[in-house]
Scaffold this motif. Sequence first.
Motif, mmCIF file in Angstrom:
data_model
loop_
_atom_site.group_PDB
_atom_site.id
_atom_site.type_symbol
_atom_site.label_atom_id
_atom_site.label_comp_id
_atom_site.label_asym_id
_atom_site.label_seq_id
_atom_site.Cartn_x
_atom_site.Cartn_y
_atom_site.Cartn_z
ATOM 1 N N ASN A 150 -2.233 -5.885 3.723
ATOM 2 C CA ASN A 150 -3.522 -6.405 3.241
ATOM 3 C C ASN A 150 -4.440 -6.885 4.370
ATOM 4 N N LEU A 208 -13.450 -2.044 -4.557
ATOM 5 C CA LEU A 208 -12.149 -2.647 -4.870
ATOM 6 C C LEU A 208 -11.779 -3.777 -3.908
ATOM 7 N N VAL A 209 -11.999 -3.566 -2.604
ATOM 8 C CA VAL A 209 -11.610 -4.598 -1.641
ATOM 9 C C VAL A 209 -12.394 -5.891 -1.897
ATOM 10 N N LEU A 268 -1.137 -1.143 -4.356
ATOM 11 C CA LEU A 268 -2.309 -0.266 -4.283
ATOM 12 C C LEU A 268 -1.816 1.129 -3.959
ATOM 13 N N LEU A 308 0.858 -1.194 0.000
ATOM 14 C CA LEU A 308 0.000 0.000 0.000
ATOM 15 C C LEU A 308 0.890 1.238 0.000
ATOM 16 N N GLY A 335 -14.252 7.357 -7.196
ATOM 17 C CA GLY A 335 -14.448 5.908 -7.199
ATOM 18 C C GLY A 335 -15.745 5.522 -7.884
ATOM 19 N N SER A 349 -8.917 -8.980 -9.056
ATOM 20 C CA SER A 349 -7.821 -8.053 -9.257
ATOM 21 C C SER A 349 -6.698 -8.476 -8.320
ATOM 22 N N LYS A 369 -5.046 1.584 6.615
ATOM 23 C CA LYS A 369 -5.597 2.919 6.373
ATOM 24 C C LYS A 369 -6.182 3.533 7.647
ATOM 25 N N ASN A 402 -2.967 4.392 -2.356
ATOM 26 C CA ASN A 402 -4.049 4.912 -1.530
ATOM 27 C C ASN A 402 -4.191 6.417 -1.708
ATOM 28 N N LEU A 457 -10.834 -7.559 -4.806
ATOM 29 C CA LEU A 457 -9.568 -8.212 -4.429
ATOM 30 C C LEU A 457 -9.855 -9.556 -3.771
ATOM 31 N N GLY A 485 -12.419 2.162 -1.346
ATOM 32 C CA GLY A 485 -12.189 0.717 -1.404
ATOM 33 C C GLY A 485 -13.437 -0.126 -1.260
ATOM 34 N N CYS A 536 -6.683 3.218 -5.051
ATOM 35 C CA CYS A 536 -7.657 2.825 -4.035
ATOM 36 C C CYS A 536 -8.070 4.061 -3.251
#
Lengths: 322, 156
Positions: free
Chosen positions: B21, A38-39, A52, A10, A115, A47, B67, A54, A42, A35, A32
């Motif tokens: 992740n 996207l998450v 990524l 990230l 997004g 994907s 994050k 951020n 993933l 997310g 991202c």
Amino acid sequence: MTEAMPQFQLIEPSTVDEAVAALQDAPGAVLCAGGTDLVVQLRQGLSDPGTLVNLSGVAALSTVEETNKGLRVGAGVTLAEIAGMEAVANGYPAVAKAAQSVAGPSHREVATLGGNLCLDTRCVYFNQSHWWRKSNSFCLKNRGDICHVAPKGNRCRAAFSGDMAPALMVHGAEIEIAGANGVRRIALADFYHEDGAEHINLEPCEIVVAAHLPPPGPTSDYEKIRVRGSIDFPLAGVAVACNKLDDGTAQFTVAVTGTNSKPLLVELPGDLNAEEPNDAFFATLEKQVQKAVSPQRTTTIAPHYRRLSVSALTVRLAEGLL
Amino acid sequence: MKRIVSLKINGRTVEDVIPDNLLLIDFLRDRQALTGAKKGCDGGECGACTVLVDGRPRLSCITLTAKCGGADIETIEGQAQNGRLSALQRAFHENLGAQCGFCTPGMIIAAEGLLRENPDPDVNDIKAALGGNLCRCTGYVKIIKSVQAAAAEATQ
């Protein structure tokens, strides 16, 4: 679902230039923001980017500016913020309503305008777990070589399901895109094309930076159908803007989502004399929408139902705006 | 890729080395043993994993822990203070808002987010705020009644 999350690095840039540089440094890197989509992709093995980037820490993306040229909304502004903005609710009601209707409240807290505009297309054969897709020999959009929706066709039919794009399009919005060669600005309608596997015109290492709305003019509204009243992506949605002129006529602009691989501006029959709304105009409007859209078997709900619903919604919104 | 992350969980500062992740739900459940937030759909569709991040409801199953550096995270475990249930927990208990109980932590946390922002919500506000939380027992009436009861108690 429940696949293990793939490994990735990230990267957290703090400026747009740093983000562009990060994309250049790591080929195949994916942006991202919130997310929320996207998450999930993933986790489903749709994907596996390795890197990524951020965008949450890029402060310049989260600004909103109101000038005499209109409203500039940064791509990193969240949908909850857009839904709560007075300038949006007063000047561009369809945009506020679209933002308020995306997914559920906890999604909207983090999901961003950028997004939603760059949202990947969706299909009942694509948004599935790895083992589901594998047992079906994958599909044209991901690893496979056949589109299960239209096996005789030569392109992916996955449907664009973003709510923000049609609402912004009926207000004549443009988007600002930053890349290695500087910034460019194009009409939002030109940002998309009709191919589910490649539906946005973004060059490698480019980032959507903001949407520009011209000064408020027409009134507008947005409505969509979905299986549940919350959380779900739209089966079809429509934004209608109505510009009432001094001579008593009304000009409509209609944009549809969820029916094609891109959000679609619909060509309309002409102006309506707002003094005496007539059934013939609305009947033609309904037919035009039915003719323009091409919903496919990309959801569990029949295409014909989505076609009829979206045209009926268009008429309902148009009548309401007069 | 790993990193050190420092965040507050229910008022307590926590530091840990995490992979980029790692999802917030896995961090909370597997590393912090806070199993109140549930993995329901595991894809952001049911709200059972809802926690408060800086006071706002977030879906921890689609949130990256990386994050959340510096964030203030609150889970259902942090709602009771000094052995006393929060107003919402008590209201859910007294009004039978918890049925099988699986969705309840997410419901209470989402409702907590609502009441902090809007202490006197009407039914539509409550329905909108809980719009992302599914109850498979489908007894939403008592859930809404519970939130109303907690709001009424707080505004008395």
